[in-house]
Design an enzyme around this catalytic site. Structure first.
Site, PDB file in Angstrom:
ATOM      1  N   LYS A  22     -71.636  -6.771  -3.404  1.00 12.42           N
ATOM      2  CA  LYS A  22     -70.774  -6.945  -4.594  1.00 12.42           C
ATOM      3  C   LYS A  22     -69.336  -7.277  -4.190  1.00 12.42           C
ATOM      4  CE  LYS A  22     -69.011  -3.130  -6.714  1.00 12.42           C
ATOM      5  NZ  LYS A  22     -67.542  -3.168  -6.842  1.00 12.42           N
ATOM      6  N   ASN A  23     -68.784  -6.502  -3.248  1.00 20.18           N
ATOM      7  CA  ASN A  23     -67.360  -6.655  -2.943  1.00 20.18           C
ATOM      8  C   ASN A  23     -67.056  -7.863  -2.053  1.00 20.18           C
ATOM      9  OD1 ASN A  23     -66.880  -4.539  -4.592  1.00 20.18           O
ATOM     10  ND2 ASN A  23     -66.480  -3.035  -2.957  1.00 20.18           N
ATOM     11  N   ARG A  93     -61.605  -4.352 -12.607  1.00 24.36           N
ATOM     12  CA  ARG A  93     -60.312  -4.584 -11.970  1.00 24.36           C
ATOM     13  C   ARG A  93     -60.337  -5.775 -11.032  1.00 24.36           C
ATOM     14  NH1 ARG A  93     -56.855  -0.558 -11.906  1.00 24.36           N
ATOM     15  NH2 ARG A  93     -56.014  -1.470 -10.022  1.00 24.36           N
ATOM     16  N   CYS A 117     -57.630   3.872 -13.484  1.00 22.85           N
ATOM     17  CA  CYS A 117     -59.075   3.953 -13.623  1.00 22.85           C
ATOM     18  C   CYS A 117     -59.542   5.321 -13.155  1.00 22.85           C
ATOM     19  CB  CYS A 117     -59.772   2.822 -12.885  1.00 22.85           C
ATOM     20  SG  CYS A 117     -59.932   3.098 -11.151  1.00 22.85           S
ATOM     21  N   ARG A 122     -54.281   3.069  -8.936  1.00 20.61           N
ATOM     22  CA  ARG A 122     -54.596   1.725  -8.470  1.00 20.61           C
ATOM     23  C   ARG A 122     -53.627   0.628  -8.935  1.00 20.61           C
ATOM     24  NH1 ARG A 122     -60.979   0.850  -8.650  1.00 20.61           N
ATOM     25  NH2 ARG A 122     -60.536  -0.536  -6.942  1.00 20.61           N
ATOM     26  N   VAL A 124     -51.135  -2.830  -8.673  1.00 29.80           N
ATOM     27  CA  VAL A 124     -51.392  -4.164  -8.106  1.00 29.80           C
ATOM     28  C   VAL A 124     -50.099  -4.791  -7.584  1.00 29.80           C
ATOM     29  CG1 VAL A 124     -53.507  -4.703  -9.367  1.00 29.80           C
ATOM     30  CG2 VAL A 124     -51.309  -5.189 -10.427  1.00 29.80           C
ATOM     31  N   ASP A 308     -65.880   4.353  -0.248  1.00 30.52           N
ATOM     32  CA  ASP A 308     -67.025   4.082  -1.129  1.00 30.52           C
ATOM     33  C   ASP A 308     -68.300   4.825  -0.714  1.00 30.52           C
ATOM     34  OD1 ASP A 308     -65.462   2.482  -2.693  1.00 30.52           O
ATOM     35  OD2 ASP A 308     -66.163   0.590  -1.848  1.00 30.52           O
ATOM     36  N   ARG A 400     -73.090  -1.512 -12.418  1.00 25.73           N
ATOM     37  CA  ARG A 400     -72.018  -2.401 -11.950  1.00 25.73           C
ATOM     38  C   ARG A 400     -72.203  -2.723 -10.478  1.00 25.73           C
ATOM     39  NH1 ARG A 400     -66.602   0.065 -12.411  1.00 25.73           N
ATOM     40  NH2 ARG A 400     -66.281  -1.868 -11.275  1.00 25.73           N
TER      41      ARG A 400
HETATM   42  N1  EPU Z   1     -52.766  -0.150  -3.614  1.00 23.46           N
HETATM   43  C1  EPU Z   1     -51.446  -0.192  -3.965  1.00 23.46           C
HETATM   44  N2  EPU Z   1     -50.935  -1.375  -4.424  1.00 23.46           N
HETATM   45  C2  EPU Z   1     -51.705  -2.499  -4.549  1.00 23.46           C
HETATM   46  C3  EPU Z   1     -53.049  -2.445  -4.168  1.00 23.46           C
HETATM   47  C4  EPU Z   1     -53.558  -1.258  -3.696  1.00 23.46           C
HETATM   48  O1  EPU Z   1     -50.737   0.799  -3.884  1.00 23.46           O
HETATM   49  O2  EPU Z   1     -51.169  -3.530  -4.982  1.00 23.46           O
HETATM   50  C5  EPU Z   1     -53.346   1.111  -3.103  1.00 23.46           C
HETATM   51  C6  EPU Z   1     -54.473   1.652  -3.987  1.00 23.46           C
HETATM   52  O3  EPU Z   1     -53.991   2.379  -5.091  1.00 23.46           O
HETATM   53  C7  EPU Z   1     -55.258   2.482  -3.012  1.00 23.46           C
HETATM   54  C8  EPU Z   1     -55.106   1.707  -1.695  1.00 23.46           C
HETATM   55  O4  EPU Z   1     -53.991   0.846  -1.879  1.00 23.46           O
HETATM   56  O5  EPU Z   1     -54.690   3.746  -2.865  1.00 23.46           O
HETATM   57  C9  EPU Z   1     -56.294   0.868  -1.292  1.00 23.46           C
HETATM   58  O6  EPU Z   1     -56.763   0.119  -2.393  1.00 23.46           O
HETATM   59  P1  EPU Z   1     -57.357  -1.346  -2.238  1.00 23.46           P
HETATM   60  O7  EPU Z   1     -56.398  -2.325  -2.809  1.00 23.46           O
HETATM   61  O8  EPU Z   1     -57.822  -1.558  -0.844  1.00 23.46           O
HETATM   62  O9  EPU Z   1     -58.609  -1.259  -3.216  1.00 23.46           O
HETATM   63  P2  EPU Z   1     -59.208  -2.469  -4.014  1.00 23.46           P
HETATM   64  O10 EPU Z   1     -59.005  -3.710  -3.279  1.00 23.46           O
HETATM   65  O11 EPU Z   1     -58.740  -2.391  -5.435  1.00 23.46           O
HETATM   66  C10 EPU Z   1     -61.583  -2.457  -2.931  1.00 23.46           C
HETATM   67  C11 EPU Z   1     -62.992  -2.301  -3.411  1.00 23.46           C
HETATM   68  C12 EPU Z   1     -63.216  -0.850  -3.803  1.00 23.46           C
HETATM   69  C13 EPU Z   1     -62.956   0.030  -2.580  1.00 23.46           C
HETATM   70  C14 EPU Z   1     -61.526  -0.210  -2.068  1.00 23.46           C
HETATM   71  C15 EPU Z   1     -61.210   0.547  -0.792  1.00 23.46           C
HETATM   72  C16 EPU Z   1     -63.485  -4.489  -4.306  1.00 23.46           C
HETATM   73  C17 EPU Z   1     -63.760  -5.348  -5.490  1.00 23.46           C
HETATM   74  N3  EPU Z   1     -63.200  -3.196  -4.541  1.00 23.46           N
HETATM   75  O12 EPU Z   1     -60.751  -2.092  -4.028  1.00 23.46           O
HETATM   76  O13 EPU Z   1     -64.576  -0.743  -4.179  1.00 23.46           O
HETATM   77  O14 EPU Z   1     -63.098   1.382  -2.930  1.00 23.46           O
HETATM   78  O15 EPU Z   1     -61.352  -1.616  -1.797  1.00 23.46           O
HETATM   79  O16 EPU Z   1     -62.092   0.205   0.208  1.00 23.46           O
HETATM   80  O17 EPU Z   1     -63.538  -4.952  -3.183  1.00 23.46           O
HETATM   81  C18 EPU Z   1     -66.426   0.118  -5.356  1.00 23.46           C
HETATM   82  O18 EPU Z   1     -67.086  -0.851  -4.952  1.00 23.46           O
HETATM   83  O19 EPU Z   1     -66.936   1.130  -5.936  1.00 23.46           O
HETATM   84  C19 EPU Z   1     -64.983   0.113  -5.189  1.00 23.46           C
HETATM   85  C20 EPU Z   1     -64.159   0.890  -5.894  1.00 23.46           C
END
Ligand code: EPU
Length: 421
Positions: A22-23, A93, A117, A122, A124, A308, A400
């Site tokens: 998925k990711n 997201r 969430c 989380r 961006v 995860d 999902r």
């Molecule tokens: N963060 C920030 N600012 C940002 C982005 C992230 O502070 O602009 C913080 C987040 O709040 C978190 C940390 O950085 O504390 C890491 O988050 P990351 O951005 O790596 O998470 P993500 O990209 O939103 C992906 C996966 C998640 C997985 C995380 C961590 C996808 C679509 N989602 O999320 O997958 O948990 O990386 O490995 O790739 C799941 O599949 O169940 C899932 C939640």
């Protein structure tokens, strides 16, 4: 709302095939927006999040063509709207992944701000600051991120991620692929899904080096073209079935997967007492009927132990021999499953970002509620180890991210059925 009923007590035993990741599939779908000719993506998992991404494309005027094997052909030249609306972004997201490609290719984009969430706040901000480093002008207004490329398009730039972000790295890498000049991303995420996305972009004509390390160098090109790309196997789905088999003292052989991207998980399973054999594209785990031993772990960005997989290991620790400590360092609120497991008789205590469990031999069935995707998977594992029938509510979360979970679990001998509602 569909529910799952699971009758615990069966030791898992059997073979199943692992689906596409998925990711990896989500960013690769977003990357199709960068190409000026059609792209075909194979091994897409049949999941609700993928359907949401396809629906988002439909809203933007891009109609993916899906064949009977669930390969999808996408021709983004028909795009008519550069907006990702809130009603879709709030359900997924990862919709934020269209931001970078749209600004890079079409010069502008409006993507709704995803809110908080179930697992944490989380933000961006890194996606926004990373695009600004490539020259984008961004305003956040009325709940939308409104981004515009400068005259002449995005230009290469340097960006340091002060927190390692998976989708943040993916968004900026995709945008940089079509920017003018060289971009350098530092403290980039090293997840295998980043490497898969980079490989797809390279096949489309991008010039990218260092994906899989913490420094990614991208030399922008004028155009990216169509290709056919096969999505990598899902390492979290793989890990989930391995843990389910380990918790039940069972055996499982998983095909069409990749043991090299699961080292942290496999080593914890060995510590729990599992006998693990691997081949190029399969993993076999056998507990030989033994109860697992509790393990201690700490989540961190790849190649360390994945957040995860944390919930699934907490479920295993709940029925394992001894005490186990799990520390969550990525998301601040990712222990909702613990409260549900406590209702099933699990002895787990939460102290800040640490969950400490004392294993019990068996849990007791109770009605429980899934709160997020991986939490749902952990409740399925807990239910397999519970006396009686566990009813899991809100399993739309599981759909999902886990393809045909009840069929796959049934193939392994679990007593599980879905009650449509
Ligand atoms: N963060 C920030 N600012 C940002 C982005 C992230 O502070 O602009 C913080 C987040 O709040 C978190 C940390 O950085 O504390 C890491 O988050 P990351 O951005 O790596 O998470 P993500 O990209 O939103 C992906 C996966 C998640 C997985 C995380 C961590 C996808 C679509 N989602 O999320 O997958 O948990 O990386 O490995 O790739 C799941 O599949 O169940 C899932 C939640």
């Amino acid at each position: 709302m569909d529910k799952l009923i699971i009758t615990g007590g069966n030791r898992l035993d059997g073979e199943i095939r692992i689906s596409g990741a998925k990711n990896a599939a989500l960013p690769i779908l977003a990357a199709t927006l960068l190409a000026d000719s059609p792209i075909t993506i194979c091994n897409l998992p049949h999941l609700h999040d993928i359907t949401t991404m396809i629906e988002l494309f439909g809203r933007m005027g891009v109609q993916p063509v899906i064949d009977e094997k669930l390969s999808v052909e996408i021709d983004s030249s028909t795009i008519s709207s550069l907006v990702a609306p809130y009603e879709l972004v709030k359900t997924m997201r990862a919709s934020i992944l269209v931001l970078g490609p749209m600004v890079a290719r079409f010069g502008e984009a409006e993507v709704a701000l995803p809110g908080g969430c179930a697992i944490g706040s989380r933000p961006v901000d890194l996606h926004i600051r990373g695009l600004e480093a490539l020259g984008a002008h961004i305003e956040v207004e009325n709940g939308y991120i409104k981004a515009k490329a400068p005259e002449g398009g995005l230009r290469g730039g340097q960006f340091f991620f002060d927190i390692v972000s998976v989708t943040g790295t993916e968004n900026i890498m995709m945008a940089a692929a079509l920017a003018k000049g060289r971009s350098v991303l530092k403290n980039a995420a090293r997840e295998p899904e980043i490497v898969d996305l980079a490989n797809c972009l390279i096949q489309m004509g991008a010039k990218i080096e260092g994906a899989g390390t913490d420094t990614i160098i991208i030399d922008g090109v004028d155009r990216l073209q169509g290709t056919t790309y096969t999505v990598m196997p899902d390492r979290i789905e793989t890990g989930t079935y391995l843990v389910a088999a380990a918790a039940t003292g069972g055996r499982v052989k998983l095909k069409d997967t990749d043991p090299t991207i699961l080292e942290a998980v496999l080593s914890k399973l060995q510590e729990a007492g599992a006998d693990i054999q691997t081949g190029d594209d399969w993993i076999e785990l056998n507990m030989h009927g033994k109860r697992p031993k509790a393990v201690n772990l700490r989540t961190a960005p790849y190649p360390a132990f994945p957040t995860d997989m944390q919930a699934q290991f907490i479920a295993m620790n709940a029925v394992a021999e001894g005490q186990g400590t799990v520390i969550e360092t990525i998301f601040e609120n990712r222990f909702m499953h613990v409260l549900e497991m406590q209702r099933m008789g699990a002895k787990i205590q939460i102290e800040g970002n640490t969950a400490i469990s004392s294993g019990v031999a068996l849990l007791k069935a109770a009605p429980v509620m899934a709160t997020d995707l991986r939490a749902s998977a952990s409740l399925v594992i807990a239910a397999l180890m519970a006396e009686g029938d566990t009813l899991i509510d809100r399993i739309y979360h599981i759909d999902r991210g886990y393809e045909c979970i009840e069929e796959k679990m049934q193939l392994l001998g679990a007593k599980i059925r879905r009650i449509p509602g």
